[in-house]
Design a protein around this motif. Structure first.
Motif, short mmCIF file in Angstrom:
data_model
loop_
_atom_site.label_atom_id
_atom_site.label_comp_id
_atom_site.label_asym_id
_atom_site.label_seq_id
_atom_site.Cartn_x
_atom_site.Cartn_y
_atom_site.Cartn_z
N ARG A 5 -7.93 -3.38 -5.58
CA ARG A 5 -6.41 -3.73 -6.17
C ARG A 5 -5.89 -5.43 -6.46
O ARG A 5 -7.03 -6.63 -5.61
N TYR A 6 -5.45 -5.73 -6.88
CA TYR A 6 -4.60 -7.35 -7.06
C TYR A 6 -3.93 -8.00 -5.98
O TYR A 6 -3.79 -7.68 -5.15
N ASN A 7 -5.03 -9.05 -5.54
CA ASN A 7 -5.08 -9.73 -4.95
C ASN A 7 -5.13 -10.99 -5.35
O ASN A 7 -5.63 -11.32 -6.40
N PHE A 8 -4.55 -12.70 -5.65
CA PHE A 8 -4.47 -13.00 -6.01
C PHE A 8 -5.18 -14.48 -5.61
O PHE A 8 -5.44 -15.09 -7.06
N GLU A 9 -5.72 -14.46 -4.62
CA GLU A 9 -6.77 -15.96 -4.31
C GLU A 9 -8.05 -14.37 -3.88
O GLU A 9 -9.31 -14.92 -4.41
N PHE A 10 -8.11 -13.47 -4.56
CA PHE A 10 -9.28 -12.37 -3.76
C PHE A 10 -9.77 -11.96 -5.55
O PHE A 10 -11.40 -11.30 -5.40
N ASN A 11 -8.62 -11.39 -5.71
CA ASN A 11 -8.79 -10.31 -6.74
C ASN A 11 -8.30 -10.97 -7.67
O ASN A 11 -6.83 -9.14 -8.42
N PRO A 12 -8.02 -11.22 -8.59
CA PRO A 12 -6.69 -11.12 -9.18
C PRO A 12 -7.06 -10.58 -11.05
O PRO A 12 -6.17 -10.45 -11.51
N THR A 13 -7.25 -10.54 -10.79
CA THR A 13 -7.78 -9.00 -12.02
C THR A 13 -7.46 -7.70 -11.71
O THR A 13 -8.10 -6.91 -12.04
N GLY A 14 -7.16 -7.30 -10.51
CA GLY A 14 -7.34 -6.24 -9.98
C GLY A 14 -5.95 -5.70 -10.08
O GLY A 14 -5.08 -5.97 -11.01
N THR A 15 -5.78 -4.33 -9.44
CA THR A 15 -4.81 -3.16 -9.89
C THR A 15 -3.44 -3.48 -9.37
O THR A 15 -3.65 -3.41 -7.77
N PRO A 16 -2.91 -3.82 -9.71
CA PRO A 16 -1.14 -4.13 -8.17
C PRO A 16 -1.08 -3.04 -8.03
O PRO A 16 -0.62 -1.59 -8.18
N LYS A 17 -1.23 -3.16 -6.12
CA LYS A 17 -0.48 -1.57 -5.77
C LYS A 17 -1.54 -0.91 -5.69
O LYS A 17 -0.58 0.73 -5.06
N LEU A 18 -2.37 -0.97 -5.88
CA LEU A 18 -3.76 0.33 -5.41
C LEU A 18 -3.29 0.90 -4.95
O LEU A 18 -3.69 -0.21 -3.56
N PRO A 19 -3.68 2.19 -4.17
CA PRO A 19 -3.47 2.71 -2.82
C PRO A 19 -4.81 3.01 -2.53
O PRO A 19 -5.42 2.64 -2.51
N ILE A 20 -5.08 2.56 -1.00
CA ILE A 20 -6.57 1.92 -0.33
C ILE A 20 -6.95 3.51 -0.55
O ILE A 20 -6.94 4.94 -0.36
N PRO A 21 -8.07 3.49 -1.44
CA PRO A 21 -9.36 4.63 -0.83
C PRO A 21 -9.61 6.12 0.04
O PRO A 21 -9.82 5.06 1.31
N ASP A 22 -9.34 6.85 0.71
CA ASP A 22 -9.23 7.81 1.16
C ASP A 22 -10.88 8.37 1.70
O ASP A 22 -11.32 8.79 0.44
N LEU A 23 -11.07 7.39 2.91
CA LEU A 23 -13.22 7.81 3.21
C LEU A 23 -13.21 9.01 4.19
O LEU A 23 -14.04 8.24 4.76
N TRP A 58 -18.01 2.27 7.46
CA TRP A 58 -17.37 1.57 5.74
C TRP A 58 -17.38 -0.47 6.30
O TRP A 58 -15.81 -0.57 6.96
N SER A 59 -17.57 -0.57 5.46
CA SER A 59 -16.66 -1.77 4.71
C SER A 59 -15.49 -1.73 3.87
O SER A 59 -16.56 -1.44 2.26
N ILE A 60 -14.96 -2.28 3.20
CA ILE A 60 -13.77 -1.80 2.08
C ILE A 60 -13.03 -2.92 1.75
O ILE A 60 -12.55 -4.19 2.49
N ASP A 61 -13.47 -3.86 -0.04
CA ASP A 61 -13.26 -5.31 0.42
C ASP A 61 -12.55 -5.24 -1.07
O ASP A 61 -13.65 -4.69 -1.56
N VAL A 62 -11.60 -5.81 -1.70
CA VAL A 62 -11.71 -6.60 -2.83
C VAL A 62 -11.93 -7.63 -3.55
O VAL A 62 -11.77 -7.71 -4.81
N SER A 63 -13.16 -8.19 -2.60
CA SER A 63 -14.46 -9.07 -3.15
C SER A 63 -15.32 -8.48 -3.57
O SER A 63 -16.19 -7.96 -2.81
N ARG A 64 -15.31 -8.35 -5.45
CA ARG A 64 -16.67 -7.02 -5.92
C ARG A 64 -17.87 -7.85 -5.32
O ARG A 64 -19.14 -6.95 -4.92
#
Length: 260
Positions: free
Chosen positions: A79-97, A53-59
């Motif tokens: 999840r929000y990341n100013f560099e890689f996902n500036p439109t994401g949700t701040p503090k979004l928990p990592i999904p349970d996989l 599984w790869s999980i990443d903030v880059s769509r």
């Protein structure tokens, strides 16, 4: 807006060595910040695609990863990341996989503030099996290649035995030409105790706060942590030295090794 597609390779060799050459066959592997799954391209990689599984903030990386590796699993983490996902949700928990035997994170802790690194580590350790292992790379600002093996770590930006901080400053200088590298190196040398260092937009910040605030435009960020300070943060973890050609140390930790 397009998002980051990684061109970095060598992740499998790095983590295989740092984890002591485990048996990857049949094991569930979570690649946190795995982007397009370049870890799977190593000819010696024995990770089974169906258990990766790869999980990443880059769509875009998730879309491209699915195309390149259709049998593997790719999950977008919005999840929000100013560099890689500036439109994401701040503090979004990592999904349970589910539970994983190995969790790896290559060059993730090198791009987030200290508080976010600690939050990620706490959540990810919950996803380990009872005997699972996690491994996260990080950069020591003061580390230099050993004299007898310096050539193995040489690259475009660090052709000599320069420190990791010097190496990254030279890279930043391409994007921010006004970066005064000698002055910033001198500032770092004046610090009586280097623990956590943030390089953002050609400026250096010392300490956990790191200069990453919402009231300033952030375009690029590198974070550094000394091995001694990482040991303070994770006293039950193991710190492993860099493996050529990667100039990063590695924090290896199990489920029982979380912070107290």
């Amino acid at each position: 807006m397009s998002t980051h597609i990684s061109g970095a390779y060598g992740q499998f060799a790095y983590f295989d060595r740092q984890l002591g050459h485990p048996d990857w066959a049949g094991r569930r592997v979570l690649d946190f910040g795995g982007n397009v799954g370049n870890i799977l391209l190593d000819p010696n990689c024995t990770i089974e695609h169906g258990k990766y599984w790869s999980i990443d903030v880059s769509r875009d990386s998730i879309t491209e990863g699915k195309r390149r590796h259709p049998r593997a699993n790719f999950v977008f983490y919005d999840r929000y990341n100013f560099e890689f996902n500036p439109t994401g949700t701040p503090k979004l928990p990592i999904p349970d996989l589910g539970k994983f035997d190995f969790i790896v994170g290559h060059s993730v802790f090198t791009h987030v503030p200290q508080a976010e690194m600690l939050e990620f580590a706490e959540q990810l350790l919950d996803f380990l099996t009872d005997d699972g292992k996690a491994a996260f790379s990080f950069m020591d600002p003061l580390w230099q290649p050993p004299l007898d093996n310096a050539d193995a770590f040489a690259n475009k930006y660090a052709p000599t035995r320069m420190s990791n901080l010097q190496w990254r400053l030279r890279r930043h200088q391409e994007e921010f030409p006004d970066t005064d590298v000698p002055a910033l190196i001198a500032r770092a040398a004046e610090q009586t105790e280097l623990t956590w260092v943030t390089l953002t937009n050609g400026e250096l910040f010392f300490g956990a706060a790191g200069g990453l605030t919402d009231d300033r435009p952030n375009r690029h960020c590198d974070t550094f942590c000394t091995p001694a300070y990482m040991r303070q943060l994770f006293p039950n973890g193991q710190i492993v030295d860099p493996v050529a050609p990667v100039r990063m140390h590695c924090l290896v930790i199990d489920k029982a090794g979380r912070r107290g």
